[in-house]
Design a protein around this motif. Structure first.
Motif, PDB file in Angstrom:
ATOM      1  N   ASP A 646      48.276  48.302 -18.973  1.00 35.55           N
ATOM      2  CA  ASP A 646      47.875  49.411 -19.628  1.00 35.55           C
ATOM      3  C   ASP A 646      46.441  49.719 -19.179  1.00 35.55           C
ATOM      4  N   GLY A 647      45.947  49.082 -18.097  1.00 36.76           N
ATOM      5  CA  GLY A 647      44.581  49.316 -17.620  1.00 36.76           C
ATOM      6  C   GLY A 647      44.594  50.535 -16.670  1.00 36.76           C
ATOM      7  N   ASP A 648      43.174  50.645 -16.392  1.00 38.35           N
ATOM      8  CA  ASP A 648      42.810  51.653 -15.265  1.00 38.35           C
ATOM      9  C   ASP A 648      41.913  51.117 -14.387  1.00 38.35           C
ATOM     10  N   PRO A 649      42.407  50.668 -13.223  1.00 41.94           N
ATOM     11  CA  PRO A 649      44.025  51.164 -12.574  1.00 41.94           C
ATOM     12  C   PRO A 649      44.688  50.227 -13.287  1.00 41.94           C
ATOM     13  N   PHE A 650      45.909  50.670 -13.640  1.00 39.23           N
ATOM     14  CA  PHE A 650      47.083  49.992 -14.181  1.00 39.23           C
ATOM     15  C   PHE A 650      47.799  48.996 -12.922  1.00 39.23           C
ATOM     16  N   VAL A 651      48.270  48.058 -13.510  1.00 28.78           N
ATOM     17  CA  VAL A 651      48.772  46.826 -12.412  1.00 28.78           C
ATOM     18  C   VAL A 651      50.434  46.928 -12.681  1.00 28.78           C
ATOM     19  N   VAL A 652      51.135  47.056 -11.549  1.00 29.99           N
ATOM     20  CA  VAL A 652      52.636  46.745 -11.779  1.00 29.99           C
ATOM     21  C   VAL A 652      52.942  45.248 -11.528  1.00 29.99           C
ATOM     22  N   SER A 653      53.687  44.893 -12.144  1.00 31.44           N
ATOM     23  CA  SER A 653      54.015  43.292 -12.412  1.00 31.44           C
ATOM     24  C   SER A 653      55.114  43.355 -11.145  1.00 31.44           C
ATOM     25  N   GLY A 654      54.685  42.708 -10.052  1.00 37.03           N
ATOM     26  CA  GLY A 654      55.586  42.252  -9.029  1.00 37.03           C
ATOM     27  C   GLY A 654      56.369  41.018  -9.462  1.00 37.03           C
ATOM     28  N   ALA A 655      55.766  40.392 -10.519  1.00 37.41           N
ATOM     29  CA  ALA A 655      56.375  38.764 -10.851  1.00 37.41           C
ATOM     30  C   ALA A 655      57.738  39.323 -11.582  1.00 37.41           C
ATOM     31  N   ALA A 656      57.680  40.173 -12.579  1.00 41.75           N
ATOM     32  CA  ALA A 656      58.826  40.777 -13.317  1.00 41.75           C
ATOM     33  C   ALA A 656      60.015  40.880 -12.246  1.00 41.75           C
ATOM     34  N   ILE A 657      59.574  41.762 -11.087  1.00 39.87           N
ATOM     35  CA  ILE A 657      60.872  42.130 -10.273  1.00 39.87           C
ATOM     36  C   ILE A 657      61.404  41.023  -9.422  1.00 39.87           C
ATOM     37  N   VAL A 658      60.406  40.022  -9.171  1.00 39.47           N
ATOM     38  CA  VAL A 658      60.925  38.812  -8.537  1.00 39.47           C
ATOM     39  C   VAL A 658      61.842  37.829  -9.270  1.00 39.47           C
ATOM     40  N   ARG A 659      61.225  37.656 -10.508  1.00 35.67           N
ATOM     41  CA  ARG A 659      62.236  37.174 -11.723  1.00 35.67           C
ATOM     42  C   ARG A 659      63.649  37.460 -11.621  1.00 35.67           C
ATOM     43  N   GLY A 660      63.730  39.041 -11.652  1.00 34.36           N
ATOM     44  CA  GLY A 660      65.091  39.720 -11.449  1.00 34.36           C
ATOM     45  C   GLY A 660      65.848  39.291 -10.438  1.00 34.36           C
ATOM     46  N   VAL A 661      65.137  39.453  -9.172  1.00 40.01           N
ATOM     47  CA  VAL A 661      65.702  38.923  -7.804  1.00 40.01           C
ATOM     48  C   VAL A 661      66.236  37.663  -7.904  1.00 40.01           C
ATOM     49  N   ALA A 662      65.449  36.677  -8.180  1.00 40.89           N
ATOM     50  CA  ALA A 662      65.626  35.031  -8.307  1.00 40.89           C
ATOM     51  C   ALA A 662      67.020  35.022  -9.053  1.00 40.89           C
ATOM     52  N   GLY A 663      66.892  35.628 -10.548  1.00 44.38           N
ATOM     53  CA  GLY A 663      68.150  35.517 -11.322  1.00 44.38           C
ATOM     54  C   GLY A 663      69.440  36.106 -10.830  1.00 44.38           C
ATOM     55  N   ASP A 664      69.251  37.072  -9.954  1.00 47.99           N
ATOM     56  CA  ASP A 664      70.672  37.296  -9.423  1.00 47.99           C
ATOM     57  C   ASP A 664      70.905  36.334  -8.255  1.00 47.99           C
ATOM     58  N   VAL A 665      70.044  35.935  -7.307  1.00 44.72           N
ATOM     59  CA  VAL A 665      70.419  35.149  -6.334  1.00 44.72           C
ATOM     60  C   VAL A 665      71.076  33.853  -7.002  1.00 44.72           C
ATOM     61  N   LEU A 666      70.743  33.466  -8.079  1.00 45.47           N
ATOM     62  CA  LEU A 666      70.963  31.868  -8.841  1.00 45.47           C
ATOM     63  C   LEU A 666      72.206  32.327  -9.252  1.00 45.47           C
ATOM     64  N   ALA A 667      72.583  33.521  -9.741  1.00 43.72           N
ATOM     65  CA  ALA A 667      73.786  33.931 -10.269  1.00 43.72           C
ATOM     66  C   ALA A 667      75.036  34.054  -9.192  1.00 43.72           C
ATOM     67  N   GLY A 668      74.581  34.202  -8.054  1.00 46.24           N
ATOM     68  CA  GLY A 668      75.502  34.273  -7.213  1.00 46.24           C
ATOM     69  C   GLY A 668      75.987  35.637  -6.621  1.00 46.24           C
ATOM     70  N   THR A 669      75.016  36.639  -7.190  1.00 47.65           N
ATOM     71  CA  THR A 669      75.436  38.355  -6.809  1.00 47.65           C
ATOM     72  C   THR A 669      75.206  38.317  -5.230  1.00 47.65           C
ATOM     73  N   PRO A 670      76.038  39.051  -4.673  1.00 44.86           N
ATOM     74  CA  PRO A 670      75.984  39.149  -3.150  1.00 44.86           C
ATOM     75  C   PRO A 670      74.680  39.622  -2.652  1.00 44.86           C
ATOM     76  N   GLY A 671      74.146  39.270  -1.843  1.00 46.89           N
ATOM     77  CA  GLY A 671      72.656  39.689  -1.181  1.00 46.89           C
ATOM     78  C   GLY A 671      72.632  40.914  -1.038  1.00 46.89           C
ATOM     79  N   PRO A 672      73.565  41.832  -0.152  1.00 41.50           N
ATOM     80  CA  PRO A 672      73.559  43.254  -0.175  1.00 41.50           C
ATOM     81  C   PRO A 672      73.334  44.167  -1.450  1.00 41.50           C
ATOM     82  N   VAL A 673      73.991  43.495  -2.344  1.00 41.96           N
ATOM     83  CA  VAL A 673      73.822  44.127  -3.842  1.00 41.96           C
ATOM     84  C   VAL A 673      72.465  43.921  -4.372  1.00 41.96           C
ATOM     85  N   VAL A 674      71.965  42.677  -4.321  1.00 43.06           N
ATOM     86  CA  VAL A 674      70.545  42.560  -4.789  1.00 43.06           C
ATOM     87  C   VAL A 674      69.563  43.293  -3.864  1.00 43.06           C
TER      88      VAL A 674
END
Length: 756
Positions: A646-674
């Protein structure tokens, strides 16, 4: 019968493109008298005759100029009638205060190619066929006005036959300055690496060497290429080893569009770009079993193809009988070699022979590189065929400006009037050879275009050689321009707009106003200034520059942030680098040699490492480039959480994106799909930031710039989302979105501040 006499001043690219012969033919066809000449400002015409015929002359002049001309301004003034019976081309005037433009080098035209292959023509198989509509221009010009005496053709006096063509107004070579033939023009030689002549007809013997697997240096328009048979793995691997170029793809030259289609998918827009007069290297999706050696473009689903743009290329391709690697003639990280003596010294150890010639090159020009996005050209490297044609902008430079550009993919820019002269690609400004090319280029452009800078713009990074060059100049006003503001200003200038806009600048690294390394920026910007309105979350770069060379380090930093020091077990990237992982994480946490960065490019690197695409790189941007090419764009599902603070400047959470990527990797989702989901998520980040700023600032125009937006998967997703949400989107089409466009942005910012 009443007559009128009019003085006509024509400015633009009007010298060296057949403009005076065109004017004479037009005037005589209308029964007009007078004369036309070149001078330091362009073309000056005095035309006399019936008012209706003069009016038709002026209308046709602007409506139907020669193919290579670019008319920018036409001004007219009345003169007293002087009479006369002819319309003549008269001697050029040098004068002072030059403002004429110089044409870029242009690919051999269809008429000259026909002559090249016509056994009845006196230029049959002559490697230097050219005419008013094609051939060398910028690379042979020493000074203006553009006449033969001012070019590197001055040492080749015209024979009687060529002189007759040159002076015949009805001939295609009338006042074509590089005109020549086998009797009076340059000659080709085949030599060994020490410069001693080798036996046989040079082109045929060179082709035979290529078929045998040799590495050749071939002199072109703006420098030397290193050439091998593109189908020979041994030759391609040898070239890669000798040039110390581990994995970066080589460009390939093919004889024609049909040969290009045999290797790659080529749509109509790509064909037009490939076969146009500028002949860049065009990035195309290769056929899975294209007959190209693996070492030409290791593991790459794309090839960079170009068509021949000199008669020598046409001859060599025909003799060789297949595609040829044609990569820049240099040692990695140095500029292209263009002087003959320098070529023997620097390229001699790399090659088995030289196919060279005795026409000097005055200005180096590397090959341009482009791709097609949404039916438009997206420049990646702007040089031969494009420079020095200026980027015309809607605003006047009040005082002459020099912009020194960035460190990587350096270009410089000179601003004068409404022209921004962006130099050709120079390379990474990290060694003496490139710095010399930079300083020599500034001096040459300054002479050609009569620009003596009074304002000098530079990047804020204190260690860039371009910044140090600017700071060492005396008697000028210095203007520091933040890197990402320059990116957005470049996009604005590319589109002829002044802002304000929502600027999204995603790239590798740029020095921020807070002395950290930015690269995932949302700006509210116009040409004069900017405000940082949002950015990607900052993480450390463990090891500094080492984190650029080893993307797994960025994966370590992002996983440490995303999982608060306890990333889940089983991630392949941690296993692959297990013996060093803990040390790098500690280094990142320490803050020592671990500068903070908001870089989107480094986040792409981290995801590439997480997916096993690339742990280390051998050239700049490699991990992100391969991640783009790996993405399964046919999978339209999924994505990861987009969180904006909510700040000014606002900050985009890269950590949330990385958590999503890591979850897909651990779940065996094909790399090109990730990979596809990650690209889709980053496009949603762009949209979310733009929507936030539209609400806060009332802006509805978004400018996308920075090297990350060379990625057409991301660019396509982002543009589609933004336009679907009602935004107007500005992208690049005249200069690259990468650091090759930075100098244009710096120049227009300096100009705007000078006008303010």
């Amino acid at each position: 019968m009443s007559v009128t006499r009019t003085r006509v001043r024509v400015e633009g690219v009007v010298q060296g493109v057949g403009f005076r012969p065109f004017v004479r033919l037009l005037a005589t066809g209308l029964g007009l008298v007078g004369h036309v000449r070149n001078d330091a400002h362009g073309v000056l015409i005095e035309v006399e005759g019936p008012p209706g015929a003069v009016a038709e002359f002026l209308a046709t002049l602007e409506r139907e100029p020669p193919p290579l001309a670019m008319i920018e301004h036409v001004t007219c003034g009345a003169l007293p009638a002087a009479g006369g019976s002819t319309f003549d081309i008269v001697a050029s005037e040098a004068g002072a205060g030059r403002s004429t433009l110089v044409a870029p080098d242009t690919a051999t035209c269809a008429d000259c190619v026909r002559e090249l292959w016509d056994p009845a023509d006196r230029r049959f198989r002559y490697p230097f066929v050219n005419c008013t509509h094609c051939g060398p221009r910028f690379t042979i010009v020493r000074d203006v006005p553009y006449d033969r005496a001012m070019t590197t053709m001055a040492g080749f006096p015209l024979c009687a036959d060529c002189a007759a063509e040159y002076h015949d107004p009805a001939d295609r070579r009338f006042h074509a300055q590089p005109v020549c033939c086998p009797a009076c023009g340059p000659t080709v030689r085949l030599t060994d690496p020490a410069g001693a002549a080798l036996p046989g007809e040079p082109v045929a013997a060179a082709a035979e060497l290529l078929r045998q697997g040799a590495v050749l240096a071939v002199k072109g328009l703006g420098g030397f290429h290193l050439a091998v048979d593109a189908g020979s793995e041994g030759a391609a691997a040898a070239l890669r080893a000798r040039k110390h170029r581990e994995e970066k793809p080589f460009a390939v030259m093919v004889a024609d569009v049909d040969a290009a289609r045999a290797l790659c998918v080529v749509d109509e827009d790509e064909e037009n770009l490939l076969s146009g007069t500028r002949r860049p290297v065009v990035l195309l999706r290769r056929h899975p079993h294209a007959p190209v050696a693996p070492s030409v473009a290791p593991g790459n689903p794309f090839l960079g193809l170009m068509l021949p743009y000199t008669p020598l290329h046409h001859l060599l391709l025909a003799e060789a009988g297949g595609p040829l690697v044609m990569t820049s003639g240099n040692v990695s990280d140095e500029p292209i070699v263009y002087r003959d003596d320098d070529a023997l010294d620097r390229l001699g150890p790399l090659v088995d022979a030289f196919l060279t010639h005795d026409r000097p090159i005055h200005a180096r020009a590397d090959d341009s590189v482009a791709r097609v996005f949404a039916g438009r050209e997206l420049p990646v490297r702007r040089s031969r065929g494009y420079a020095p044609r200026p980027v015309t902008v809607p605003w006047e430079f009040r005082r002459p400006v020099l912009a020194c550009g960035a460190e990587l993919k350096n270009t410089f820019c000179l601003g004068r009037g409404r022209h921004a002269f962006v130099s050709g690609h120079l390379g990474d400004l990290e060694n003496y050879e490139t710095l010399r090319s930079f300083t020599e280029g500034i001096a040459h452009h300054g002479r050609l275009f009569d620009v003596r800078p009074e304002v000098v713009a530079h990047d804020l990074h204190p260690e860039y050689l371009s910044t140090k060059y600017a700071l060492d100049l005396g008697g000028v006003e210095l203007v520091g321009v933040q890197h990402h503001h320059a990116h957005i200003a470049s996009c604005l200038a590319d589109n002829g707009e002044a802002g304000p806009v929502i600027g999204v600048a995603f790239d590798g690294l740029g020095y921020g106003t807070d002395a950290t390394l930015w690269g995932g920026e949302f700006l509210v910007a116009d040409l004069v200034g900017f405000r940082r309105a949002g950015h990607l979350e900052q993480v450390p770069m463990p090891g500094g520059a080492a984190a650029v060379r080893e993307p797994w380090r960025m994966a370590a930093a992002w996983l440490d942030r995303a999982f608060e020091g306890a990333p889940p077990e089983g991630l392949g990237v941690t296993l692959r680098n297990g013996d060093r992982w803990a040390d790098v994480v500690r280094l990142g946490r320490s803050g020592f040699n671990a500068p903070a960065t908001s870089s989107a490019g480094r986040l792409f690197d981290a995801v590439a490492a997480l997916l096993g695409v690339r742990d280390t790189v051998s050239y700049e941007g490699q991990a992100a480039i391969e991640l783009e090419r790996w993405a399964d764009t046919g999978d339209g599902t999924g994505g990861y959480e987009v969180l904006l603070g909510d700040g000014d400047p606002f900050v985009v959470s890269g950590a949330a994106i990385v958590r999503g990527v890591a979850g897909d990797v651990l779940a065996g989702t094909p790399g090109p799909v990730v990979a596809a989901r990650f690209h889709r998520t980053m496009a949603r980040v762009v949209l979310a930031g733009a929507v936030r700023l539209r609400t806060r600032e009332g802006l509805s125009v978004v400018a996308l710039s920075g090297g990350v937006f060379q990625n057409v998967v991301l660019l396509g997703e982002a543009v589609a989302l933004l336009t679907g949400a009602g935004f107007r989107v500005l992208t690049h089409s005249r200069v690259p979105p990468n650091d090759g466009g930075i100098s244009l942005g710096q120049a227009v910012v300096a100009g705007a501040r000078d006008r303010a």
